[in-house]
Design a protein around this motif. Structure first.
Motif, PDB file in Angstrom:
ATOM      1  N   LEU A  32       0.820  -1.238  -0.054  1.00 23.93           N
ATOM      2  CA  LEU A  32       0.089   0.267   0.283  1.00 23.93           C
ATOM      3  C   LEU A  32       0.522   0.877   0.133  1.00 23.93           C
ATOM      4  O   LEU A  32       2.010   1.623   0.422  1.00 23.93           O
ATOM      5  CB  LEU A  32      -1.151  -0.064   1.096  1.00 23.93           C
ATOM      6  CG  LEU A  32      -1.819   1.288   1.462  1.00 23.93           C
ATOM      7  CD1 LEU A  32      -3.280   0.336   2.430  1.00 23.93           C
ATOM      8  CD2 LEU A  32      -2.092   2.522   1.151  1.00 23.93           C
ATOM      9  N   SER A  33       0.675   2.388  -1.221  1.00 23.31           N
ATOM     10  CA  SER A  33       1.465   3.222  -1.225  1.00 23.31           C
ATOM     11  C   SER A  33       0.507   4.670  -0.723  1.00 23.31           C
ATOM     12  O   SER A  33      -0.605   4.447  -1.107  1.00 23.31           O
ATOM     13  CB  SER A  33       1.710   3.469  -2.067  1.00 23.31           C
ATOM     14  OG  SER A  33       2.762   4.788  -2.698  1.00 23.31           O
ATOM     15  N   ASN A  34       1.022   5.670  -0.106  1.00 24.62           N
ATOM     16  CA  ASN A  34       0.557   6.647   0.217  1.00 24.62           C
ATOM     17  C   ASN A  34       0.211   7.246  -0.832  1.00 24.62           C
ATOM     18  O   ASN A  34      -0.389   8.769  -1.484  1.00 24.62           O
ATOM     19  CB  ASN A  34       0.876   7.430   1.621  1.00 24.62           C
ATOM     20  CG  ASN A  34       2.218   7.931   1.130  1.00 24.62           C
ATOM     21  OD1 ASN A  34       2.746   7.132   1.360  1.00 24.62           O
ATOM     22  ND2 ASN A  34       2.999   9.542   0.943  1.00 24.62           N
ATOM     23  N   ASP A  35       1.336   7.493  -1.726  1.00 21.13           N
ATOM     24  CA  ASP A  35       1.637   7.975  -3.326  1.00 21.13           C
ATOM     25  C   ASP A  35       1.718   7.259  -4.764  1.00 21.13           C
ATOM     26  O   ASP A  35       1.741   6.388  -4.457  1.00 21.13           O
ATOM     27  CB  ASP A  35       2.561   8.552  -3.308  1.00 21.13           C
ATOM     28  CG  ASP A  35       3.727   9.310  -4.844  1.00 21.13           C
ATOM     29  OD1 ASP A  35       4.041   9.899  -4.240  1.00 21.13           O
ATOM     30  OD2 ASP A  35       2.425   9.373  -5.499  1.00 21.13           O
ATOM     31  N   ALA A  36       0.303   7.771  -5.695  1.00 24.37           N
ATOM     32  CA  ALA A  36      -0.473   6.289  -6.838  1.00 24.37           C
ATOM     33  C   ALA A  36       1.401   7.081  -7.713  1.00 24.37           C
ATOM     34  O   ALA A  36       1.150   5.661  -8.172  1.00 24.37           O
ATOM     35  CB  ALA A  36      -0.617   7.717  -6.878  1.00 24.37           C
ATOM     36  N   ASN A  37       1.939   7.750  -6.908  1.00 21.75           N
ATOM     37  CA  ASN A  37       2.747   7.114  -8.061  1.00 21.75           C
ATOM     38  C   ASN A  37       4.184   6.107  -7.292  1.00 21.75           C
ATOM     39  O   ASN A  37       5.468   6.432  -8.323  1.00 21.75           O
ATOM     40  CB  ASN A  37       3.768   8.770  -8.477  1.00 21.75           C
ATOM     41  CG  ASN A  37       2.764   9.069  -9.367  1.00 21.75           C
ATOM     42  OD1 ASN A  37       2.018   9.176 -10.204  1.00 21.75           O
ATOM     43  ND2 ASN A  37       2.556  10.796  -8.969  1.00 21.75           N
ATOM     44  N   ALA A  38       4.416   6.295  -6.492  1.00 21.95           N
ATOM     45  CA  ALA A  38       5.530   5.252  -6.212  1.00 21.95           C
ATOM     46  C   ALA A  38       5.888   4.040  -7.100  1.00 21.95           C
ATOM     47  O   ALA A  38       4.799   3.200  -7.472  1.00 21.95           O
ATOM     48  CB  ALA A  38       4.898   4.754  -4.621  1.00 21.95           C
ATOM     49  N   ALA A  39       6.769   3.993  -7.439  1.00 22.36           N
ATOM     50  CA  ALA A  39       7.530   3.042  -8.535  1.00 22.36           C
ATOM     51  C   ALA A  39       7.796   1.655  -7.586  1.00 22.36           C
ATOM     52  O   ALA A  39       7.416   0.760  -8.271  1.00 22.36           O
ATOM     53  CB  ALA A  39       9.130   3.105  -8.458  1.00 22.36           C
ATOM     54  N   GLY A  40       7.588   1.091  -6.048  1.00 24.30           N
ATOM     55  CA  GLY A  40       7.340   0.277  -5.388  1.00 24.30           C
ATOM     56  C   GLY A  40       5.989  -0.827  -6.215  1.00 24.30           C
ATOM     57  O   GLY A  40       6.022  -1.517  -5.597  1.00 24.30           O
ATOM     58  N   LEU A  41       5.125   0.330  -5.984  1.00 24.96           N
ATOM     59  CA  LEU A  41       3.934  -0.325  -6.548  1.00 24.96           C
ATOM     60  C   LEU A  41       3.677  -1.418  -7.966  1.00 24.96           C
ATOM     61  O   LEU A  41       2.963  -2.407  -7.909  1.00 24.96           O
ATOM     62  CB  LEU A  41       2.913   1.000  -6.710  1.00 24.96           C
ATOM     63  CG  LEU A  41       2.078   1.834  -5.741  1.00 24.96           C
ATOM     64  CD1 LEU A  41       1.513   2.935  -6.156  1.00 24.96           C
ATOM     65  CD2 LEU A  41       1.150   0.726  -4.416  1.00 24.96           C
ATOM     66  N   ALA A  42       3.858  -0.780  -8.915  1.00 24.72           N
ATOM     67  CA  ALA A  42       4.333  -1.523 -10.101  1.00 24.72           C
ATOM     68  C   ALA A  42       5.267  -1.924  -9.831  1.00 24.72           C
ATOM     69  O   ALA A  42       5.518  -3.671 -10.476  1.00 24.72           O
ATOM     70  CB  ALA A  42       5.401  -0.600 -10.835  1.00 24.72           C
ATOM     71  N   ARG A  43       6.909  -1.964  -9.571  1.00 29.72           N
ATOM     72  CA  ARG A  43       7.135  -3.617  -8.764  1.00 29.72           C
ATOM     73  C   ARG A  43       6.436  -4.762  -7.634  1.00 29.72           C
ATOM     74  O   ARG A  43       7.104  -5.781  -8.114  1.00 29.72           O
ATOM     75  CB  ARG A  43       8.432  -3.115  -7.905  1.00 29.72           C
ATOM     76  CG  ARG A  43       9.606  -2.024  -8.889  1.00 29.72           C
ATOM     77  CD  ARG A  43      10.399  -1.604  -7.634  1.00 29.72           C
ATOM     78  NE  ARG A  43      11.617  -1.592  -7.896  1.00 29.72           N
ATOM     79  CZ  ARG A  43      12.958  -0.953  -6.654  1.00 29.72           C
ATOM     80  NH1 ARG A  43      12.313   0.372  -6.429  1.00 29.72           N
ATOM     81  NH2 ARG A  43      14.228  -1.599  -7.262  1.00 29.72           N
ATOM     82  N   ALA A  44       5.424  -4.103  -7.128  1.00 29.50           N
ATOM     83  CA  ALA A  44       4.943  -4.785  -6.359  1.00 29.50           C
ATOM     84  C   ALA A  44       3.798  -5.876  -7.222  1.00 29.50           C
ATOM     85  O   ALA A  44       4.026  -6.993  -6.916  1.00 29.50           O
ATOM     86  CB  ALA A  44       4.267  -4.941  -5.222  1.00 29.50           C
ATOM     87  N   ALA A  45       2.734  -5.286  -8.426  1.00 34.42           N
ATOM     88  CA  ALA A  45       2.477  -6.047  -8.301  1.00 34.42           C
ATOM     89  C   ALA A  45       2.735  -6.474  -9.760  1.00 34.42           C
ATOM     90  O   ALA A  45       2.373  -7.815 -10.278  1.00 34.42           O
ATOM     91  CB  ALA A  45       1.934  -4.509  -9.674  1.00 34.42           C
ATOM     92  N   SER A  46       4.321  -6.514 -10.062  1.00 40.76           N
ATOM     93  CA  SER A  46       5.017  -7.335 -11.295  1.00 40.76           C
ATOM     94  C   SER A  46       5.093  -8.411 -10.669  1.00 40.76           C
ATOM     95  O   SER A  46       5.050  -9.549 -11.282  1.00 40.76           O
ATOM     96  CB  SER A  46       6.170  -6.853 -11.689  1.00 40.76           C
ATOM     97  OG  SER A  46       7.070  -6.992 -10.655  1.00 40.76           O
ATOM     98  N   LEU A  47       5.622  -8.612  -9.212  1.00 37.58           N
ATOM     99  CA  LEU A  47       5.354  -9.648  -8.580  1.00 37.58           C
ATOM    100  C   LEU A  47       4.276 -10.231  -8.499  1.00 37.58           C
ATOM    101  O   LEU A  47       4.282 -11.364  -7.429  1.00 37.58           O
ATOM    102  CB  LEU A  47       6.136  -9.722  -7.194  1.00 37.58           C
ATOM    103  CG  LEU A  47       7.455  -8.695  -7.514  1.00 37.58           C
ATOM    104  CD1 LEU A  47       8.085  -8.727  -6.091  1.00 37.58           C
ATOM    105  CD2 LEU A  47       8.898 -10.421  -8.159  1.00 37.58           C
ATOM    106  N   GLY A  48       3.235 -10.207  -8.766  1.00 38.14           N
ATOM    107  CA  GLY A  48       2.309 -11.008  -8.600  1.00 38.14           C
ATOM    108  C   GLY A  48       1.063 -10.021  -6.551  1.00 38.14           C
ATOM    109  O   GLY A  48       0.313 -10.777  -6.472  1.00 38.14           O
ATOM    110  N   ILE A  49       2.137  -8.967  -6.214  1.00 43.69           N
ATOM    111  CA  ILE A  49       1.071  -8.821  -4.838  1.00 43.69           C
ATOM    112  C   ILE A  49       0.473  -7.920  -4.900  1.00 43.69           C
ATOM    113  O   ILE A  49       0.176  -6.637  -5.585  1.00 43.69           O
ATOM    114  CB  ILE A  49       2.425  -8.197  -3.947  1.00 43.69           C
ATOM    115  CG1 ILE A  49       3.456  -9.242  -3.958  1.00 43.69           C
ATOM    116  CG2 ILE A  49       1.736  -7.932  -2.720  1.00 43.69           C
ATOM    117  CD1 ILE A  49       4.906  -8.522  -3.240  1.00 43.69           C
TER     118      ILE A  49
END
Ligand code: GRF
Length: 201
Positions: free
Chosen positions: A34-51
Motif C-alpha cells: 500500500l502506498s500513500n503516493d500513486a506514483n510510487a515506483a514500488g507499486l509497479a514492482r509489487a504488482a509485477s510480483l503478483g502482490i
C-alpha cells in the motif's frame, strides 16, 4: 503470518522483504503493498510480483485521521497480522499506532535513539560521527521511538557525503529488515544486532 507493507517511493526495502518471504520456510507471506503516493515506483514492482496493491493518497483527505481511516479500510480488507512500514513517509497518529500496537514495524536509517526524524545521514556527518546505520523498531505513538528489534552498523568514511552514506546504510537495511521480520513473524522479539558483512564500499 500475513504481512502488509506500506511504502511511499521506490520500495527497495519492500522488495527485499517480499523476496525473502518467497522462501517456503518463511513464516510470513505478503498480502498487500500500500502506498500513500500513486506514483510510487514500488507499486509497479509489487504488482509485477503478483502482490495486491492499493493507493490511499493522503492528499485526498481533509486531515490525518481521515487519511488513516482510509488506510484502515484497506488494511481491514487485507487482514494482515503484521504491518511493515518500508520507506513510508507519513507520520501516523497515536490512535492509529495504538490499533496496531505490537504488530507494526518500521525501518529507520539511523542508529536509534540517535537521529529520529529526517535527514539522518546529514546529521550524523554534521556531528562528526564515525559510524552510522539503521534500526528496525516497533511503531508506537512516539515517532521513531518504539522498542528496537534490530540494528546494523556501517563506518562513516572521511569523504562520505549524505548520499554515499545513505547508499552504504541502505545495503544494511536490506539485510536487517528481512532478518528481523522473519524473527518477528515467529513471535521472537529478541533484538538482532547484525554483524558487519564487510560491505565497506
Ligand atoms: C530509504 O532511504 C530508507 O532509509 C528509508 O526510506 C528510504 C527509501 O526506502 N526507510 P525504500 O527504497 O523506499 O525502501
Amino acid at each position: 503470518k500475513r504481512v502488509a507493507i506500506l511504502i511511499s517511493g521506490g520500495g527497495s526495502n519492500m522488495l527485499r522483504l517480499v523476496e525473502d518471504m518467497t522462501d517456503a520456510d518463511h513464516p510470513a507471506v505478503p498480502v498487500l503493498v500500500l502506498s500513500n503516493d500513486a506514483n510510487a515506483a514500488g507499486l509497479a514492482r509489487a504488482a509485477s510480483l503478483g502482490i495486491p496493491t492499493a493507493v490511499v493518497d493522503h492528499r485526498a483527505f481533509a486531515d490525518r485521521p481521515a487519511f488513516e481511516a482510509g488506510l484502515q479500510a484497506q488494511l481491514q480488507q487485507a487482514a494482515p497480522d503484521i504491518v511493515a512500514l518500508a520507506g513510508f513517509m507519513r507520520i501516523l497518529t497515536a490512535p492509529f499506532t495504538e490499533q496496531w500496537a505490537g504488530r507494526m514495524l518500521n525501518i529507520h536509517p539511523s542508529l536509534l535513539p540517535k537521529y529520529r526524524g529526517l535527514h539522518t545521514h546529514a546529521r550524523a556527518l554534521e556531528a562528526g560521527d564515525d559510524e552510522a546505520g539503521c534500526s528496525v523498531h516497533e511503531v508506537t505513538a512516539d515517532l521513531d521511538g518504539g522498542p528496537i528489534l534490530g540494528q546494523a552498523r556501517v563506518p562513516i568514511l572521511p569523504d562520505d557525503t549524505a548520499d554515499t552514506l545513505a547508499a552504504r546504510v541502505l545495503v544494511q537495511e536490506h539485510r536487517l529488515y528481512p532478518a528481523v521480520l522473519r524473527r518477528f513473524a515467529c513471535g521472537d522479539r529478541r533484538r538482532l544486532d547484525l554483524s558487519p558483512d564487510g560491505n565497506l564500499s
